[in-house]
Scaffold this active site. Structure first.
Site, PDB file in Angstrom:
ATOM      1  CE  LYS A 223      -2.056  -1.170   3.887  1.00 51.53           C
ATOM      2  NZ  LYS A 223      -1.316  -2.429   4.175  1.00 51.53           N
TER       3      LYS A 223
ATOM      4  NE  ARG B 138      -4.641  -1.354   9.887  1.00 49.68           N
ATOM      5  CZ  ARG B 138      -3.538  -0.900   9.300  1.00 49.68           C
ATOM      6  NH1 ARG B 138      -3.539   0.208   8.627  1.00 49.68           N
ATOM      7  NH2 ARG B 138      -2.436  -1.587   9.402  1.00 49.68           N
TER       8      ARG B 138
ATOM      9  NE  ARG C  58       7.786  -2.372   6.216  1.00 53.59           N
ATOM     10  CZ  ARG C  58       6.460  -2.332   6.372  1.00 53.59           C
ATOM     11  NH1 ARG C  58       5.705  -1.777   5.442  1.00 53.59           N
ATOM     12  NH2 ARG C  58       5.903  -2.858   7.439  1.00 53.59           N
TER      13      ARG C  58
ATOM     14  NE  ARG D 143       6.121  -0.116   9.924  1.00 54.99           N
ATOM     15  CZ  ARG D 143       4.994  -0.160   9.229  1.00 54.99           C
ATOM     16  NH1 ARG D 143       4.909   0.471   8.076  1.00 54.99           N
ATOM     17  NH2 ARG D 143       3.962  -0.834   9.671  1.00 54.99           N
TER      18      ARG D 143
ATOM     19  NE  ARG E 299       2.217  -4.715  11.181  1.00 54.25           N
ATOM     20  CZ  ARG E 299       3.270  -4.593  10.376  1.00 54.25           C
ATOM     21  NH1 ARG E 299       4.454  -5.088  10.720  1.00 54.25           N
ATOM     22  NH2 ARG E 299       3.145  -3.976   9.227  1.00 54.25           N
TER      23      ARG E 299
HETATM   24  P1  AP5 Z   1       4.837  -1.608   1.847  1.00 55.98           P
HETATM   25  O1  AP5 Z   1       4.515  -0.757   0.662  1.00 55.98           O
HETATM   26  O2  AP5 Z   1       5.592  -0.975   2.967  1.00 55.98           O
HETATM   27  O3  AP5 Z   1       3.529  -2.377   2.356  1.00 55.98           O
HETATM   28  P2  AP5 Z   1       2.264  -1.849   3.156  1.00 55.98           P
HETATM   29  O4  AP5 Z   1       1.077  -2.519   2.575  1.00 55.98           O
HETATM   30  O5  AP5 Z   1       2.252  -0.342   3.179  1.00 55.98           O
HETATM   31  O6  AP5 Z   1       2.582  -2.460   4.560  1.00 55.98           O
HETATM   32  P3  AP5 Z   1       2.511  -1.864   6.040  1.00 55.98           P
HETATM   33  O7  AP5 Z   1       3.249  -2.838   6.912  1.00 55.98           O
HETATM   34  O8  AP5 Z   1       2.963  -0.432   6.091  1.00 55.98           O
HETATM   35  O9  AP5 Z   1       1.001  -1.931   6.326  1.00 55.98           O
HETATM   36  P4  AP5 Z   1       0.355  -1.972   7.676  1.00 55.98           P
HETATM   37  O10 AP5 Z   1      -1.043  -1.756   7.211  1.00 55.98           O
HETATM   38  O11 AP5 Z   1       0.585  -3.119   8.539  1.00 55.98           O
HETATM   39  O12 AP5 Z   1       1.075  -0.791   8.494  1.00 55.98           O
HETATM   40  P5  AP5 Z   1       0.618   0.673   8.878  1.00 55.98           P
HETATM   41  O13 AP5 Z   1       1.811   1.516   8.915  1.00 55.98           O
HETATM   42  O14 AP5 Z   1      -0.549   1.093   8.082  1.00 55.98           O
HETATM   43  O15 AP5 Z   1       5.668  -2.858   1.292  1.00 55.98           O
HETATM   44  C1  AP5 Z   1       6.143  -3.858   2.178  1.00 55.98           C
HETATM   45  C2  AP5 Z   1       7.488  -4.401   1.650  1.00 55.98           C
HETATM   46  O16 AP5 Z   1       7.244  -5.100   0.424  1.00 55.98           O
HETATM   47  C3  AP5 Z   1       8.519  -3.325   1.325  1.00 55.98           C
HETATM   48  O17 AP5 Z   1       9.780  -3.798   1.714  1.00 55.98           O
HETATM   49  C4  AP5 Z   1       8.434  -3.152  -0.202  1.00 55.98           C
HETATM   50  O18 AP5 Z   1       9.679  -2.785  -0.743  1.00 55.98           O
HETATM   51  C5  AP5 Z   1       8.026  -4.551  -0.638  1.00 55.98           C
HETATM   52  N1  AP5 Z   1       7.157  -4.557  -1.810  1.00 55.98           N
HETATM   53  C6  AP5 Z   1       6.095  -3.757  -2.069  1.00 55.98           C
HETATM   54  N2  AP5 Z   1       5.508  -4.103  -3.230  1.00 55.98           N
HETATM   55  C7  AP5 Z   1       6.217  -5.149  -3.724  1.00 55.98           C
HETATM   56  C8  AP5 Z   1       6.089  -5.957  -4.895  1.00 55.98           C
HETATM   57  N3  AP5 Z   1       5.109  -5.748  -5.802  1.00 55.98           N
HETATM   58  N4  AP5 Z   1       6.994  -6.960  -5.079  1.00 55.98           N
HETATM   59  C9  AP5 Z   1       7.977  -7.187  -4.154  1.00 55.98           C
HETATM   60  N5  AP5 Z   1       8.142  -6.446  -3.018  1.00 55.98           N
HETATM   61  C10 AP5 Z   1       7.264  -5.448  -2.825  1.00 55.98           C
HETATM   62  O19 AP5 Z   1       0.060   0.455  10.382  1.00 55.98           O
HETATM   63  C11 AP5 Z   1       0.934   0.226  11.470  1.00 55.98           C
HETATM   64  C12 AP5 Z   1       0.128   0.164  12.764  1.00 55.98           C
HETATM   65  O20 AP5 Z   1      -0.538   1.427  12.986  1.00 55.98           O
HETATM   66  C13 AP5 Z   1      -1.002  -0.868  12.795  1.00 55.98           C
HETATM   67  O21 AP5 Z   1      -0.533  -2.152  13.168  1.00 55.98           O
HETATM   68  C14 AP5 Z   1      -1.937  -0.259  13.849  1.00 55.98           C
HETATM   69  O22 AP5 Z   1      -1.452  -0.456  15.145  1.00 55.98           O
HETATM   70  C15 AP5 Z   1      -1.830   1.226  13.551  1.00 55.98           C
HETATM   71  N6  AP5 Z   1      -2.829   1.672  12.580  1.00 55.98           N
HETATM   72  C16 AP5 Z   1      -2.589   2.169  11.325  1.00 55.98           C
HETATM   73  N7  AP5 Z   1      -3.742   2.470  10.711  1.00 55.98           N
HETATM   74  C17 AP5 Z   1      -4.730   2.173  11.596  1.00 55.98           C
HETATM   75  C18 AP5 Z   1      -6.151   2.242  11.518  1.00 55.98           C
HETATM   76  N8  AP5 Z   1      -6.786   2.696  10.410  1.00 55.98           N
HETATM   77  N9  AP5 Z   1      -6.856   1.819  12.585  1.00 55.98           N
HETATM   78  C19 AP5 Z   1      -6.263   1.366  13.703  1.00 55.98           C
HETATM   79  N10 AP5 Z   1      -4.913   1.253  13.831  1.00 55.98           N
HETATM   80  C20 AP5 Z   1      -4.169   1.657  12.782  1.00 55.98           C
END
Ligand code: AP5
Length: 245
Positions: free
Chosen positions: A35, A110, A155, A188, A199
């Site tokens: 994402k 979410r 990552r 991270r 997660r």
């Molecule tokens: P990346 O693009 O970083 O993936 P992502 O989907 O953004 O993953 P996240 O881990 O950031 O999502 P998340 O939803 O768990 O975390 P968030 O920060 O939102 O890519 C991942 C890896 O894959 C990278 O190394 C990249 O290079 C590689 N990659 C990408 N595309 C590729 C491809 N096509 N081929 C190969 N490799 C590829 O949330 C963190 C925390 O915040 C949550 O756990 C929660 O506690 C809180 N939080 C956030 N939002 C909310 C909400 N709405 N409600 C409640 N709590 C929330």
């Protein structure tokens, strides 16, 4: 998986993508689906901001705000931050001027409660705004479980400009060093194996139900995220431009 939208956007229409009213685009998908990586490509193409609730919470945490303090331990356990905290943070961000033509929602909503809150927010905005947004575009990025695991454990992120790397799939040219600004890359805190596992479970129990929620509204695109970054980007452009051009 549902059939993906095919065909390229018309060249003439692509020219005005940066002035068009794109509206809100939701990127739905499990941790590691890509994402954040894809949101950056969408920002570059459409000129609307990425709103990553994960990044906003991490920024609050780094600044030591009350919200950041409340969210820190929850995030470290890999659980979801309470809906009311996240929704008021998103409401404040959506009110900023740079969202006037739309935004890329990365990691929000979410839960079904967050999705319902967003529906109400958008309905109010349509009624009150002199530049109403068009209806939501929702894209679900589907990636196989084992692949998610490698993406998350591999990552690395630049703490200065936010560029995302992966030691297996998208390595930096010099190990552990940002290609763009030369900063030392970081892992991270929630990318440890036990927190990743939590997660992914949270995604299945709380977020996956948003797929049928948005499917029934007829606004859901599902795309195969188990391809190269560039192929996934192209599929996202097709899905968004199918609805907007
Ligand atoms: P990346 O693009 O970083 O993936 P992502 O989907 O953004 O993953 P996240 O881990 O950031 O999502 P998340 O939803 O768990 O975390 P968030 O920060 O939102 O890519 C991942 C890896 O894959 C990278 O190394 C990249 O290079 C590689 N990659 C990408 N595309 C590729 C491809 N096509 N081929 C190969 N490799 C590829 O949330 C963190 C925390 O915040 C949550 O756990 C929660 O506690 C809180 N939080 C956030 N939002 C909310 C909400 N709405 N409600 C409640 N709590 C929330």
């Amino acid at each position: 998986m549902a059939a993906e939208t095919q065909g390229d956007a018309k060249a003439t229409d692509v020219l005005d993508l940066k002035t068009r009213n794109i509206g809100p685009v939701i990127l739905l998908g499990p941790p590691g689906a890509g994402k954040g990586t894809q949101a950056k490509a969408l920002v570059a193409r459409y000129g609307i901001p990425q709103i990553s609730t994960g990044d906003l919470l991490r920024e609050n945490r780094a600044r030591g705000t009350e919200l950041g303090k409340q969210a820190a331990a929850i995030m470290d356990r890999g659980e979801l931050v309470p809906d009311e905290l996240v929704c008021s943070m998103v409401a404040a961000r959506l009110a900023e001027k740079d969202c006037v033509r739309g935004c890329i929602l990365d990691g929000f909503p979410r839960t079904v409660a967050q999705a319902k809150w967003l529906d109400d927010f958008l309905a109010r905005r349509v009624a009150e705004s002199d530049q109403p947004w068009p209806p939501l575009v929702v894209v679900s990025i589907v990636v196989e479980y084992n692949q998610l695991w490698r993406r998350l454990t591999g990552r690395r992120t630049c703490p200065v400009d936010g560029t995302i790397y992966n030691i297996y799939f998208q390595p930096a040219r010099v190990p552990d060093t940002c290609d763009i600004c030369g900063s030392k890359l970081v892992t991270r805190k929630d990318d440890s194996e036990d927190v990743i596992s939590k997660r992914l479970k949270e995604y299945e129990s709380q977020t996956l139900s948003l797929v049928p929620y948005y499917r029934q509204s007829g606004r859901l695109h599902e795309i195969d995220g188990d391809r190269s970054v560039e192929e996934v980007t192209a599929a996202l452009f097709r899905a968004i431009e199918h609805d907007r051009l």
